[in-house]
Design a protein around this motif. Structure first.
Motif, PDB file in Angstrom:
ATOM      1  N   SER A   1      -2.354   0.957   3.966  1.00 12.33           N
ATOM      2  CA  SER A   1      -2.948  -0.294   4.845  1.00 12.33           C
ATOM      3  C   SER A   1      -2.624  -0.496   6.425  1.00 12.33           C
ATOM      4  O   SER A   1      -3.486  -1.123   6.992  1.00 12.33           O
TER       5      SER A   1
ATOM      6  N   SER B   1      -6.253  -3.231  -8.269  1.00  8.43           N
ATOM      7  CA  SER B   1      -6.173  -4.063  -6.526  1.00  8.43           C
ATOM      8  C   SER B   1      -6.338  -5.202  -5.704  1.00  8.43           C
ATOM      9  O   SER B   1      -7.814  -5.258  -6.222  1.00  8.43           O
TER      10      SER B   1
ATOM     11  N   ASP C   1       0.486  -9.945   9.885  1.00  4.83           N
ATOM     12  CA  ASP C   1       1.697 -10.192   8.667  1.00  4.83           C
ATOM     13  C   ASP C   1       1.549 -12.060   8.626  1.00  4.83           C
ATOM     14  O   ASP C   1       1.486 -12.510   7.707  1.00  4.83           O
TER      15      ASP C   1
ATOM     16  N   ASN D   1      -2.522 -11.604   7.039  1.00  2.00           N
ATOM     17  CA  ASN D   1      -3.239 -11.026   5.921  1.00  2.00           C
ATOM     18  C   ASN D   1      -2.904 -11.512   4.642  1.00  2.00           C
ATOM     19  O   ASN D   1      -3.595 -10.849   2.964  1.00  2.00           O
TER      20      ASN D   1
ATOM     21  N   SER E   1       0.492  -1.320  -0.375  1.00  2.00           N
ATOM     22  CA  SER E   1       0.072   0.238   0.282  1.00  2.00           C
ATOM     23  C   SER E   1       0.652   1.032  -0.141  1.00  2.00           C
ATOM     24  O   SER E   1       0.558   2.195  -0.471  1.00  2.00           O
TER      25      SER E   1
ATOM     26  N   VAL F   1      -2.694 -12.415  -1.535  1.00  2.00           N
ATOM     27  CA  VAL F   1      -2.946 -11.621  -2.332  1.00  2.00           C
ATOM     28  C   VAL F   1      -2.513 -11.724  -3.856  1.00  2.00           C
ATOM     29  O   VAL F   1      -2.256 -10.972  -4.340  1.00  2.00           O
TER      30      VAL F   1
ATOM     31  N   GLU G   1      -7.952  -5.757   6.078  1.00  2.00           N
ATOM     32  CA  GLU G   1      -7.353  -5.876   7.811  1.00  2.00           C
ATOM     33  C   GLU G   1      -7.455  -4.901   8.849  1.00  2.00           C
ATOM     34  O   GLU G   1      -7.927  -5.629   9.646  1.00  2.00           O
TER      35      GLU G   1
ATOM     36  N   LEU H   1      -1.121 -12.438   2.247  1.00  2.00           N
ATOM     37  CA  LEU H   1      -0.250 -11.863   1.344  1.00  2.00           C
ATOM     38  C   LEU H   1       0.517 -12.770   0.748  1.00  2.00           C
ATOM     39  O   LEU H   1       0.712 -12.248  -0.783  1.00  2.00           O
TER      40      LEU H   1
ATOM     41  N   THR I   1      -9.210 -11.831   6.300  1.00  2.00           N
ATOM     42  CA  THR I   1      -7.390 -12.195   6.660  1.00  2.00           C
ATOM     43  C   THR I   1      -8.496 -13.437   7.354  1.00  2.00           C
ATOM     44  O   THR I   1      -9.405 -13.818   7.531  1.00  2.00           O
TER      45      THR I   1
ATOM     46  N   ILE J   1      -6.613  -6.571  -2.660  1.00  2.00           N
ATOM     47  CA  ILE J   1      -6.483  -5.748  -0.747  1.00  2.00           C
ATOM     48  C   ILE J   1      -6.673  -7.382   0.164  1.00  2.00           C
ATOM     49  O   ILE J   1      -8.018  -8.008  -0.293  1.00  2.00           O
ATOM     50  N   ALA J   2      -6.307  -6.841   1.316  1.00  2.00           N
ATOM     51  CA  ALA J   2      -6.864  -7.935   2.560  1.00  2.00           C
ATOM     52  C   ALA J   2      -7.686  -7.147   3.111  1.00  2.00           C
ATOM     53  O   ALA J   2      -7.437  -5.592   3.792  1.00  2.00           O
TER      54      ALA J   2
ATOM     55  N   ASN K   1      -2.340  -5.319  -2.174  1.00  2.00           N
ATOM     56  CA  ASN K   1      -2.976  -5.002  -0.886  1.00  2.00           C
ATOM     57  C   ASN K   1      -2.815  -2.588  -0.720  1.00  2.00           C
ATOM     58  O   ASN K   1      -1.992  -2.916   0.403  1.00  2.00           O
TER      59      ASN K   1
END
Length: 343
Positions: free
Chosen positions: A195, A161, A288, A305, A127, A310, A166, A307, A335, A163-164, A151
């Motif tokens: 983020s 995009s 994370d 998250n 982000s 993602v 979060e 990642l 998440t 995105i998680a 993210n």
């Protein structure tokens, strides 16, 4: 083993045209599955490698994907870059990964470098690339190049995009601690990124659900200027320092949520030095789901998250855009809290 060097040799043995072999090599549609399988088996048998330089001269295509990452030393993002590279290589692309540093101007300059390398697509890792300077640079240097941001979000045509969620995840972290009887929950934030702002909003919403107004929510920030150095050891030291401050200033703290795992691990070090029992006295959650949280003692509860997932989705969205398909410009993934010994 005999080596076949051209698609004409492959085509002759397969009993198809050279253009059909080319379509298989380039993962194009419109070929019967039986034919595709037969050609693919021959390509693998003879370890056929297309001449990318020659093909690029004909098609004006570089087959290069640029990956920008803030700091290659951050293992969480490095793992994601690896996942992206594997996805792209499997589809015949070559990736170049550049470490930009934290300065927004340098990030914008690296986009200009990608233009010079004639990249066909771009992936921005995190982000922290959702800044006005990066946006301006994309408009100026890569206006027609599909871009995916991991993210993060940039409101531009051709930018996708993944995105998680979060914000919701951090709200659930507060709920987890509250369910264990913890109400005085402190939040620690590091970099000021979209983020992390999302995580903070989730924390605040969770605390408000407990009846604790914003003015009574203890939030701590790492001291100004540290973002210029993302060295993991420095991050852990900052977690240690800020936790010492929390233990002095908020002695009634029952839980601490950190915006990244490395800060939390530094916090555990401070608590261990002071004889604080975790999680009996203070429960701890990071974010994370990095390797650090699995190998520390006690093992760290963390907000995963996703990642890697993602990043894999960002790769697929970008590949789809390169093939001319219309995909949603924003994808939201859920998440998950990975509960370990610190809660």
């Amino acid at each position: 083993m005999e080596t076949i060097k051209t698609i004409y040799d492959i085509a002759k043995e397969a009993g198809v045209s050279a253009s059909t072999v080319s379509r298989v090599v380039n993962h194009k549609s419109g070929i019967r599955e039986e034919t595709r399988k037969k050609v693919a088996e021959l390509l693998e048998k003879y370890q056929y490698i297309p001449n990318e330089a020659a093909r690029g001269l004909v098609t004006q295509a570089s087959r290069i994907i640029g990956i920008l990452i803030e700091d290659i030393r951050v293992s969480h993002h490095t793992e994601s870059a690896y996942v992206i590279e594997q996805e792209m290589t499997r589809r015949g692309y070559t990736c170049i990964t550049l470490s930009t540093g934290t300065d927004p101007k340098k990030k914008a300059d690296y986009i200009r470098i990608l233009e010079q390398r004639r990249v066909e697509g771009v992936i921005l890792m995190g982000s922290m690339f959702g800044t006005p300077k990066v946006r301006e640079s994309l408009i100026k240097h890569l206006p027609d190049v599909p871009t995916a941001i991991v993210n993060g979000w940039l409101d531009l045509p051709g930018v996708y995009s993944v995105i998680a969620d979060e914000e919701r995840g951090m709200e659930q972290c507060v709920q987890l601690l509250a369910g264990k009887g913890k109400r005085m929950i402190v939040y620690v934030q590091d970099q000021d990124t979209p983020s992390n702002r999302s995580k903070l909003r989730g924390y605040r919403r969770g605390m408000e659900e407990l009846g604790i107004p914003q003015e009574k929510q203890p939030v701590y920030y790492a001291h100004a200027g540290w973002e210029k150095d993302l060295d993991p050891e420095r991050t852990m030291n900052l977690g240690d320092e800020i936790t010492e401050k929390i233990l002095e200033q908020v002695p009634q703290a029952e839980g601490i949520i950190y915006s990244v795992d490395l800060l939390a691990i530094g916090g555990l070090k401070a608590m261990g030095r002071r004889g604080v029992r975790v999680p009996q006295q203070i429960a701890v959650i990071g974010a994370d789901n990095t390797l650090y949280g699995k190998i520390c003692t006690p093992q760290l509860t963390t907000l995963d998250n996703k990642l890697v997932e993602v990043s894999r989705n960002a790769s697929r969205v970008l590949l789809s855009a390169l093939e001319g398909n219309a995909d949603p410009r924003q994808i939201l993934l859920l998440t998950e809290i990975i509960e370990r010994e610190t809660t």
